[in-house]
Design an enzyme around this catalytic site. Sequence first.
Site, PDB file in Angstrom:
ATOM      1  CE1 TYR A   1      48.181  18.614   9.213  1.00 54.79           C
ATOM      2  CE2 TYR A   1      47.402  18.768  11.470  1.00 54.79           C
ATOM      3  CZ  TYR A   1      47.166  18.477  10.148  1.00 54.79           C
ATOM      4  OH  TYR A   1      45.932  18.047   9.754  1.00 54.79           O
TER       5      TYR A   1
ATOM      6  CG  HIS B   1      41.996  13.873   8.924  1.00 51.57           C
ATOM      7  ND1 HIS B   1      42.279  12.932   7.978  1.00 51.57           N
ATOM      8  CD2 HIS B   1      41.311  13.245   9.906  1.00 51.57           C
ATOM      9  CE1 HIS B   1      41.775  11.760   8.375  1.00 51.57           C
ATOM     10  NE2 HIS B   1      41.192  11.940   9.541  1.00 51.57           N
TER      11      HIS B   1
ATOM     12  NE  ARG C   1      44.161  17.111   5.217  1.00 55.98           N
ATOM     13  CZ  ARG C   1      44.902  16.907   6.301  1.00 55.98           C
ATOM     14  NH1 ARG C   1      45.388  15.716   6.567  1.00 55.98           N
ATOM     15  NH2 ARG C   1      45.160  17.902   7.127  1.00 55.98           N
TER      16      ARG C   1
HETATM   17  C1  LIG Z   1      43.701   1.231  11.570  1.00 58.02           C
HETATM   18  C2  LIG Z   1      43.511   2.686  11.765  1.00 58.02           C
HETATM   19  N1  LIG Z   1      44.450   3.383  12.427  1.00 58.02           N
HETATM   20  C3  LIG Z   1      44.282   4.701  12.651  1.00 58.02           C
HETATM   21  C4  LIG Z   1      43.171   5.351  12.193  1.00 58.02           C
HETATM   22  C5  LIG Z   1      42.966   6.826  12.485  1.00 58.02           C
HETATM   23  N2  LIG Z   1      43.084   7.607  11.244  1.00 58.02           N
HETATM   24  C6  LIG Z   1      41.995   8.000  10.564  1.00 58.02           C
HETATM   25  S1  LIG Z   1      42.394   8.758   9.143  1.00 58.02           S
HETATM   26  C7  LIG Z   1      44.041   8.586   9.431  1.00 58.02           C
HETATM   27  C8  LIG Z   1      45.016   9.076   8.412  1.00 58.02           C
HETATM   28  C9  LIG Z   1      44.841   8.396   7.100  1.00 58.02           C
HETATM   29  O1  LIG Z   1      45.700   8.940   6.154  1.00 58.02           O
HETATM   30  P1  LIG Z   1      45.686   8.471   4.662  1.00 58.02           P
HETATM   31  O2  LIG Z   1      45.740   6.990   4.574  1.00 58.02           O
HETATM   32  O3  LIG Z   1      46.752   9.221   3.963  1.00 58.02           O
HETATM   33  O4  LIG Z   1      44.247   8.890   4.113  1.00 58.02           O
HETATM   34  P2  LIG Z   1      43.620  10.365   4.058  1.00 58.02           P
HETATM   35  O5  LIG Z   1      42.930  10.564   5.359  1.00 58.02           O
HETATM   36  O6  LIG Z   1      44.709  11.334   3.812  1.00 58.02           O
HETATM   37  O7  LIG Z   1      42.634  10.316   2.940  1.00 58.02           O
HETATM   38  C10 LIG Z   1      44.267   7.951  10.650  1.00 58.02           C
HETATM   39  C11 LIG Z   1      45.581   7.689  11.229  1.00 58.02           C
HETATM   40  C12 LIG Z   1      42.215   4.582  11.502  1.00 58.02           C
HETATM   41  N3  LIG Z   1      41.079   5.131  11.014  1.00 58.02           N
HETATM   42  N4  LIG Z   1      42.405   3.259  11.305  1.00 58.02           N
END
Ligand SMILES: Cc1ncc(C[n+]2csc(CCOP(=O)(O)OP(=O)(O)O)c2C)c(N)n1
Lengths: 330, 358
Positions: free
Chosen positions: B268, B259, B255
């Site tokens: 971080y 985010h 990434r």
């Molecule tokens: C059930 C749930 N918990 C927390 C979140 C908040 N949240 C949004 S994105 C994220 C991180 C997701 O990381 P990853 O699965 O690696 O996907 P990326 O964003 O890196 O594509 C979090 C914790 C959420 N959307 N849904």
Amino acid sequence: MFSEGRLAELTLAEALNDALHVELERDERTLVMGEDVGRAGGVFRVTAGLRDRFGPDRCVDTPLAEAGIMGTAVGLCMAGWRPVCEMQYDAFSYPGLDQLITHVGRYRWRTGGRMEFPITVRMPYGGGVKAPELHEDSPETYYVHTPGVKVAIPSTPADAKGLLAAAIRDPDPVVVLEPKLHYRTMRGEVPEGEHVVPLGRARVAREGDDVTLVAYGSMVPLCEQAADALAGEASVEVLDIRSLRPLDEDALLASAAKTGRVVIVQEAPRTLGFAAELAAILAEKAILDLRGPVLRVTGYDVPFPFWKLEDYYLPSLERVVDAARRLLAF
Amino acid sequence: MAQVLPAERDLRRVIGDGDGVPDGEVEGLDEQALVDLYRSLVLLRTYDERSVVYHRQGRIGTYAIFWNHEAMQAGAVHALSDDDWIFPSYRESAIGLLRGMPAATVLSWWRGHPAGWWNPADYNVGSICVPIATHVPHAAGLAWGKKLDGEPSVAIAFFGDGATSEGAFHEGANFAGVMSAPLILLCNNNQWAISTPLSAQTAAETLADKAVGYGMPGVRVDGADVLAVYEAVREAAERARAGGGPTFVEAVTYRCAPHATADDPRAYIDLERVEEERARECVGRYDGYLRRLGVLDDALTEEIRGEAAEMLRRGIAEAESLPEPDPAVVFEWAYAEPPPALAHDLAELRRVLGGSLG
Ligand SMILES: Cc1ncc(C[n+]2csc(CCOP(=O)(O)OP(=O)(O)O)c2C)c(N)n1
Ligand SMILES: [Mg+2]
């Protein structure tokens, strides 16, 4: 209330952060855990600085798993820890509901009251922030409806600090819902050092004689605005419930007895929302004091809408004032 | 059922570095197909870069940036047929563009406008899934259902490295294994879940290793190598269509952007690493590959970028020209036959909106 007398001007998020610092300092068995609470200090910065101050074992970036967070919190309690769990947003606590309902709220009961589960679950909640789907829910009903769990929802920075401290010190699981709309925009005086607002006591936010607006969390400032808007017409009392369980029934009944008119304002969908519970209590215990029906102003029984429509969904100043006027004219 | 071996540890790559590492080739992709793939990559890149600008200009709300994730999205979609179903997360919000969805629809989603809803059956693209991993069981169910009907469709679910920690991921993957559902689990391993690094997410050596536990093959590809993704997904789809069940594809990338627009990763992330990764970003790598092959030149690049930019210009203009939604929309769509109380609520809301405070 225990406090040392000195006040600091803090935002609501800073007040919560202050509470976490004070409580982790006070009790070395207390730890904070959740998604992004450590390195990033939380997506709303409520846990900022804790990892540096107390180390990565007491401010823990967990795997992305809400049921895992709530479930391991149960086990951590059995090992003698006092976990403070963050759910990143209101609706993202739903995967954790399974553990909350089947274990967090029942384990003490299941041990015949012999073991304590002093878990705190805190999360930002509520709408008005123009965010994508499932970032604006008001899920308090699910929590209040779960036996064995207490629920607090502050509306001011001082209460945010004091209620979170009370939650952490409480021997039972407490869910604290934090009005994210006001995290950064609301400032207020907050006692420095240890500050506890006991669960189970409502707060009269505004004294009045003609009608009572009952609310909690982000609906309290709205009710205060409504009181201002009605200033020339009626003397409006605003009662901030702030602790949904245990509930300060005496304060509710006293205000109803004084004004004889009650409007309950809640952001969550209407059916079986907390306003329904308050209305039922009034029907059971205050019927002879009431001069009109108990009215509710609530979100609707639909999913929280796309944010361009959120102002229609959320209780508005117009809707609250309209309800108060209808009741005054009843 | 074929014997399941531990996941391939090495990252599959097709695109070389234009220097010591030679370019490979994907069988069956002719010049036209190669250029079409490039068109999709550029379209996604343009959508993403324009969206960041639109956000800064206040024309869309919070936006989840997918810069350097275009290759895994375009590579996977091109390896599938239009009858195959895509289940995106917020990170793949614009993937419908590759199925003919108007840019205005996706932009409306990020503008908080109900014109951002669509019927999944129109594009075989599920709704943008916000709660992490919760769409994985949906994709497993779709695939299972198609299998019951004897249809050749497969499903693909996109989710992140962080998503593999959720119960819903586990349950969906396990169902797919047990039902031998024609499903591709495409894990976007960009090595971060907001501020949480992969090392805090799992103790497994690779995410693809998880496949073993579900009785399915796991493969690892360079997620910024569009051809490697294409090849791995095509293989997985062929196996699924032949009754071989699901596959876990770990697409490894990095990434390089926040985010989402609301995030500040400086607290971080290792900024030097980000710079390194930006230098090897996926569109540029494929651009170089095609030029070495002699199928792309400045003129064609210009033309393709121009088309994409024009699509976005028209898309945002269309999205911005939509009327503000009527309050009635709040009460629609949750039920086929709305409970009568909702009609009353709408009437009351209109009455109050029509009045004034004074
Ligand atoms: C059930 C749930 N918990 C927390 C979140 C908040 N949240 C949004 S994105 C994220 C991180 C997701 O990381 P990853 O699965 O690696 O996907 P990326 O964003 O890196 O594509 C979090 C914790 C959420 N959307 N849904
Ligand atoms: Mg990730």
